[in-house]
Each structure stands twice: as C-alpha cells, then as structure tokens.
Design a protein around this motif. Sequence first.
Motif, PDB file in Angstrom:
ATOM      1  N   PHE A 253      26.892  21.828  -7.298  1.00  0.00           N
ATOM      2  CA  PHE A 253      26.008  22.172  -8.403  1.00  0.00           C
ATOM      3  C   PHE A 253      24.553  21.996  -8.003  1.00  0.00           C
ATOM      4  O   PHE A 253      24.213  21.150  -7.182  1.00  0.00           O
ATOM      5  N   LEU A 254      23.719  22.838  -8.589  1.00  0.00           N
ATOM      6  CA  LEU A 254      22.275  22.707  -8.432  1.00  0.00           C
ATOM      7  C   LEU A 254      21.787  21.571  -9.325  1.00  0.00           C
ATOM      8  O   LEU A 254      22.223  21.438 -10.471  1.00  0.00           O
ATOM      9  N   TRP A 255      20.870  20.774  -8.778  1.00  0.00           N
ATOM     10  CA  TRP A 255      20.274  19.728  -9.585  1.00  0.00           C
ATOM     11  C   TRP A 255      18.976  19.263  -8.978  1.00  0.00           C
ATOM     12  O   TRP A 255      18.580  19.725  -7.903  1.00  0.00           O
ATOM     13  N   GLN A 256      18.310  18.387  -9.697  1.00  0.00           N
ATOM     14  CA  GLN A 256      17.195  17.652  -9.117  1.00  0.00           C
ATOM     15  C   GLN A 256      17.570  16.185  -9.179  1.00  0.00           C
ATOM     16  O   GLN A 256      18.216  15.736 -10.137  1.00  0.00           O
ATOM     17  N   GLU A 257      17.214  15.453  -8.146  1.00  0.00           N
ATOM     18  CA  GLU A 257      17.439  14.010  -8.156  1.00  0.00           C
ATOM     19  C   GLU A 257      16.165  13.326  -7.692  1.00  0.00           C
ATOM     20  O   GLU A 257      15.634  13.615  -6.624  1.00  0.00           O
ATOM     21  N   GLY A 258      15.661  12.445  -8.532  1.00  0.00           N
ATOM     22  CA  GLY A 258      14.453  11.715  -8.217  1.00  0.00           C
ATOM     23  C   GLY A 258      14.778  10.310  -7.766  1.00  0.00           C
ATOM     24  O   GLY A 258      15.735   9.694  -8.256  1.00  0.00           O
ATOM     25  N   HIS A 259      13.975   9.794  -6.844  1.00  0.00           N
ATOM     26  CA  HIS A 259      14.170   8.448  -6.308  1.00  0.00           C
ATOM     27  C   HIS A 259      12.809   7.780  -6.146  1.00  0.00           C
ATOM     28  O   HIS A 259      11.909   8.368  -5.533  1.00  0.00           O
ATOM     29  N   THR A 260      12.681   6.602  -6.705  1.00  0.00           N
ATOM     30  CA  THR A 260      11.394   5.907  -6.629  1.00  0.00           C
ATOM     31  C   THR A 260      11.580   4.454  -6.208  1.00  0.00           C
ATOM     32  O   THR A 260      12.632   3.853  -6.425  1.00  0.00           O
ATOM     33  N   VAL A 261      10.521   3.927  -5.595  1.00  0.00           N
ATOM     34  CA  VAL A 261      10.486   2.511  -5.205  1.00  0.00           C
ATOM     35  C   VAL A 261       9.184   1.928  -5.752  1.00  0.00           C
ATOM     36  O   VAL A 261       8.114   2.523  -5.599  1.00  0.00           O
ATOM     37  N   HIS A 262       9.292   0.732  -6.349  1.00  0.00           N
ATOM     38  CA  HIS A 262       8.140   0.103  -7.004  1.00  0.00           C
ATOM     39  C   HIS A 262       7.993  -1.338  -6.550  1.00  0.00           C
ATOM     40  O   HIS A 262       8.946  -1.965  -6.073  1.00  0.00           O
ATOM     41  N   ALA A 263       6.805  -1.884  -6.766  1.00  0.00           N
ATOM     42  CA  ALA A 263       6.523  -3.265  -6.360  1.00  0.00           C
ATOM     43  C   ALA A 263       7.103  -4.277  -7.336  1.00  0.00           C
ATOM     44  O   ALA A 263       7.417  -5.406  -6.953  1.00  0.00           O
TER      45      ALA A 263
ATOM     46  N   TYR B   1       8.671  -4.834   1.519  1.00  0.00           N
ATOM     47  CA  TYR B   1       7.238  -4.595   1.721  1.00  0.00           C
ATOM     48  C   TYR B   1       6.498  -5.938   1.753  1.00  0.00           C
ATOM     49  O   TYR B   1       6.945  -6.929   1.167  1.00  0.00           O
ATOM     50  N   LEU B   2       5.402  -5.937   2.469  1.00  0.00           N
ATOM     51  CA  LEU B   2       4.531  -7.105   2.521  1.00  0.00           C
ATOM     52  C   LEU B   2       3.562  -7.029   1.358  1.00  0.00           C
ATOM     53  O   LEU B   2       2.790  -6.078   1.241  1.00  0.00           O
ATOM     54  N   GLY B   3       3.638  -8.003   0.451  1.00  0.00           N
ATOM     55  CA  GLY B   3       2.830  -7.976  -0.759  1.00  0.00           C
ATOM     56  C   GLY B   3       1.409  -8.447  -0.534  1.00  0.00           C
ATOM     57  O   GLY B   3       1.034  -8.917   0.552  1.00  0.00           O
ATOM     58  N   ARG B   4       0.624  -8.369  -1.583  1.00  0.00           N
ATOM     59  CA  ARG B   4      -0.754  -8.862  -1.531  1.00  0.00           C
ATOM     60  C   ARG B   4      -0.787 -10.363  -1.254  1.00  0.00           C
ATOM     61  O   ARG B   4      -1.793 -10.886  -0.766  1.00  0.00           O
ATOM     62  N   ASP B   5       0.317 -11.021  -1.578  1.00  0.00           N
ATOM     63  CA  ASP B   5       0.396 -12.467  -1.351  1.00  0.00           C
ATOM     64  C   ASP B   5       0.816 -12.798   0.075  1.00  0.00           C
ATOM     65  O   ASP B   5       1.079 -13.962   0.392  1.00  0.00           O
ATOM     66  N   THR B   6       0.895 -11.754   0.950  1.00  0.00           N
ATOM     67  CA  THR B   6       1.302 -11.861   2.357  1.00  0.00           C
ATOM     68  C   THR B   6       2.758 -12.303   2.522  1.00  0.00           C
ATOM     69  O   THR B   6       3.177 -12.684   3.613  1.00  0.00           O
ATOM     70  N   LYS B   7       3.541 -12.230   1.427  1.00  0.00           N
ATOM     71  CA  LYS B   7       4.966 -12.538   1.503  1.00  0.00           C
ATOM     72  C   LYS B   7       5.778 -11.255   1.452  1.00  0.00           C
ATOM     73  O   LYS B   7       5.319 -10.230   0.942  1.00  0.00           O
ATOM     74  N   GLU B   8       6.994 -11.321   1.965  1.00  0.00           N
ATOM     75  CA  GLU B   8       7.866 -10.153   1.993  1.00  0.00           C
ATOM     76  C   GLU B   8       8.681 -10.082   0.704  1.00  0.00           C
ATOM     77  O   GLU B   8       9.233 -11.083   0.251  1.00  0.00           O
ATOM     78  N   HIS B   9       8.768  -8.863   0.130  1.00  0.00           N
ATOM     79  CA  HIS B   9       9.502  -8.659  -1.119  1.00  0.00           C
ATOM     80  C   HIS B   9      10.400  -7.423  -0.989  1.00  0.00           C
ATOM     81  O   HIS B   9      10.056  -6.467  -0.288  1.00  0.00           O
ATOM     82  N   PHE B  10      11.517  -7.440  -1.729  1.00  0.00           N
ATOM     83  CA  PHE B  10      12.344  -6.243  -1.832  1.00  0.00           C
ATOM     84  C   PHE B  10      11.797  -5.345  -2.944  1.00  0.00           C
ATOM     85  O   PHE B  10      11.301  -5.835  -3.969  1.00  0.00           O
TER      86      PHE B  10
ATOM     87  N   ARG C  94       0.824  -1.212   0.000  1.00  0.00           N
ATOM     88  CA  ARG C  94       0.000   0.000   0.000  1.00  0.00           C
ATOM     89  C   ARG C  94       0.863   1.269   0.000  1.00  0.00           C
ATOM     90  O   ARG C  94       0.380   2.357  -0.329  1.00  0.00           O
ATOM     91  N   ASP C  95       2.119   1.139   0.403  1.00  0.00           N
ATOM     92  CA  ASP C  95       3.033   2.293   0.451  1.00  0.00           C
ATOM     93  C   ASP C  95       3.713   2.540  -0.887  1.00  0.00           C
ATOM     94  O   ASP C  95       4.513   3.485  -1.007  1.00  0.00           O
ATOM     95  N   LEU C  96       3.403   1.718  -1.878  1.00  0.00           N
ATOM     96  CA  LEU C  96       4.081   1.809  -3.173  1.00  0.00           C
ATOM     97  C   LEU C  96       3.103   2.214  -4.280  1.00  0.00           C
ATOM     98  O   LEU C  96       1.913   1.927  -4.182  1.00  0.00           O
ATOM     99  N   PRO C  97       3.584   2.867  -5.349  1.00  0.00           N
ATOM    100  CA  PRO C  97       4.971   3.296  -5.510  1.00  0.00           C
ATOM    101  C   PRO C  97       5.285   4.531  -4.669  1.00  0.00           C
ATOM    102  O   PRO C  97       4.402   5.356  -4.420  1.00  0.00           O
TER     103      PRO C  97
END
Length: 485
Positions: free
Chosen positions: A163-173, A251-260, A134-137
């Motif tokens: 230097f000035l910049w933008q850095e984006g970081h994302t996490v997905h299932a 994260y705990l998936g919909r399958d109730t298992k833990e995933h990276f 539920r916390d993803l993405p």
Amino acid sequence: MVSPPSKEAVGITIKKNEDFSEWYTQVVMKAGLADYAPVKGFIVLRPYGYSIWESIRDILDKRFKETGHQNGFLPVLIPEGLLSKEADHFAGFTPEVFWVTKAGNTDLGEKLALRPTSETLAYSIFAKWITSYRDLPLKINFWNTALRAEIKATKPFVRTSEFLWQEGHTVHATEDEAEREVMSILGIYRELIEDYLAVPAVVGLKSDKEKFVGAKYTTTLEGMMADGKALQMGTSHHLAQNFSKPFEIKYLGRDTKEHFGWQTSWGVSWRLIGAIIMVHGDDKGLILPPKIAPIQVIVVPIHKDKDALVVKETAYEIARELKNVGIRTHVDDRDEYTSGWKFNEWELKGVPLRVNIGARDIEKGQIEFVRRDSRDKVQWPRSGLVEKTNELLREVQKALFARAKLLLDSYTSAPTSYLEFQSFIGDKGGFARAGWCGEPKCELAIKEETGADIRVITFEQNDIPDKCIYCGEAAKKVAMFGRAY
C-alpha cells in the motif's frame, strides 16, 4: 461508429445497502480507481485513483513542510537482524513479513524483509546522523510503500499486501517535545480527514493491546463506514525511548552528558481513499469531496451537429474561466458518446459538480449546474459563473460532512448491559460507547465473543459508566468498541 457500452454494463449494478462489499468493489473497478494485480493481495492503481492520492499527498506534504519536516527516501529491504533488534516490534510484525532469501540463484546469508514499516531501518541510520543536541529535532517523512502479507481478507485500498502511505519519524531532545509532536501530527491528520475528506473522526488513544508494537502509546483517528464497521484512518505514536535505546540514538546535551533521544512515528495510507468511497458513495457510484477531487467541475457541451462548434467553444471558455481561478475543470467534448452517457460516467466517477451548456443556454446567457451529492439542478446567469461555482463547491463539501456526521451518530450507541452490547454489535454494528475496567482479559473476551475490539479511548473521559460492560467491576475508562476493517 462503434456503439458505446450500455449504461448497465459500465454502471453500478448493486445497491449499496443490499451488498456493501460487492457495491464497493464495483465502485473501485468501474470508476477507474484500481484493478487487481496478477499476485493475490495486490492492486494496480489507475491514473484516476492515483490522482486522488496525489491530492491527499499534496495537502499533507504542504502541512508537513510548514511544520519543519523534510522528505527522504528509504530502501525496501531490511535485514532480519535489524528488524529483530527491537524484540516486541519484531514479534508484532513477523506474521505479516514477506522475506527475500535469494539474490538470483544465490542463497542469502541473512533473510531480508520487504519493509512492513520503517522504524528499525530508519533508526539504524538516525544513530549515525545524531551526535549532538544541535542535530535535534530530526523530523523526516517518507512517501513510500509498505508490504504486509494480507492474503485472505483483502479489500482494495483498505487491506492489501502493498500500500501507498506516508510514514513520519522524528527524534527529539525531550519527552515533552516528542509528545507535542504526536499531538501536532494528530491535528494535521484530523484537519485532512474532516476538513478535506469530509469524514468525521473519533480521536483518542489505542488500548495497550491495540497500540503500535514498540510504542509507549498510540493516538488514533477512527471513522465509521456506511456498513457499521470502523476504519482506522491514521495513527500517531509516542515511541518514548523504546527504539532509541536498542538502536543507540544518543546525543551529547548542552549539559555535556549523553542522552537517548525521544521518538515519534506516524502515518496514513491510501485506505483514506477507501474511507471516501465507503462513507460518501451512493448507488450511482463515487462521490468525491470537492477539496480533494482531481476534477471539481466537469463541463458537458450538449449540441446537435449544427451547433457543435459554438457550444464547444463556449464550454472551453467556461473551463478556462474556472481554471484561471484555480478550479480543477475538465471538458468532455467526446462526440462518440451521448450526453446522457457522459452524465452517468461522471456521476460514477464522483465529480462534485457538472456544468451543462447547450445552444439554448447560450441564447439565454445562462448555464446549468448539477450537484453530484444531491443531484439538484440550478440555472444561473453565465456572468456569475465563478462565484456560483465556488459557492456550490463549498455547499457540497459542507453537505458531505454533515451527512457523514449523521451516519456516525446513527451508528453510535451507549448500551447499558452486555446483552444490549452484544445485540447492538451483532445486529447493526457501529461504535458501542461502554465502560471498561482496564483489564486486558475483558477486552480479549469481548473480542472473542462479539468480534468487537476497543477502537479508541477518547481523550474526553466524561460520564464514565459505573461498571465495566463485561465483568461488572468498576469502570476506569469509557471506550468505543466496534468491529473494524
């Protein structure tokens, strides 16, 4: 009245094709973009330079938010233990890190790095925020600075220690989601660089040698500068689970298992300003694409004392009319400078379009437009101000991209032998499109012997040459080689 400085004192005194490096420095300094800081390798961004960065930032910020990203803030200090948690990443950045070892007069128990990039810091925090699918993405962007120890070959905007910049970081299932994110961001960057900055980009993958340390693969946008050197203008990285595992982003998936989680990171910096200068500038100074120019139209009232009031009033009427439709406009009504001096100053600053207005123009019900790119003059009825201004700004934007595309094409070659490859890179520079066997030893040898590395392996792998340009073995890929900033 104090006489203004001569045009020679404030203008560009070297031709772009005679001493590119000196020309570039003069444009940066004399156009009022930046100045040198007291510490070597650092620069001070002046208001005009910062306003260009604001234009770039606003465009990207809008697109990021439209695609579900949120802005956050990270501190600048990273404990050494965190930075070293991902070993390859740490090893890749160690030579560039500034270290803090004292707090006042007290020695610190652990060295603190001044942020070279934020993966390790952000991901130690992400591990606390993410527990469930539920916390993803998780899609966060940071507008900040990075610090890397660039002490020797510094160049304002292109290679500096902060230097000035933008850095984006994302996490997905899933990995599929992460890969779609990588390509989505690459598309946003391409839109910015080509549609707004008017610089054509060569898009594709970095080699394993050149990819971001810790990434599974890196996508890149490479531009060709007017001196035949390439410039990396933006990158979007697929990190896979190379950081989520050491940092335990699970994260705990919909399958109730833990995933990276599956992760991406991506960024552009103020080196985009350097690209604008190097690609579009001329012997008069800066030329800014209208879409990102802080001032799109400069209005210069031309008058004698008896006409001053009515001419200035008309100039401000013109400015109001343009501003009302969203055209960024400024009136230069300074009496202490001549019209000719103002013309040269705004040409130096790269304002795309100038409107001249004088008493005779008012009588005739007309105005004079002057394009910065071509310096063409156009007389036009005053009643058609807005329509003609928009038309000319579109034409300037289009013309700058077309000219930059011709530059890229002129600096792109397909040598058929290593001798021809060496000659092209050594004499002219540019992108050499050549076959590569995929072996790092050939890539390294080419770098050592010519100074050129693989800038990009284009996504379109059509017409792959039969042989590797270096070893003569069967080519597996076609790559764009070049010397770079």
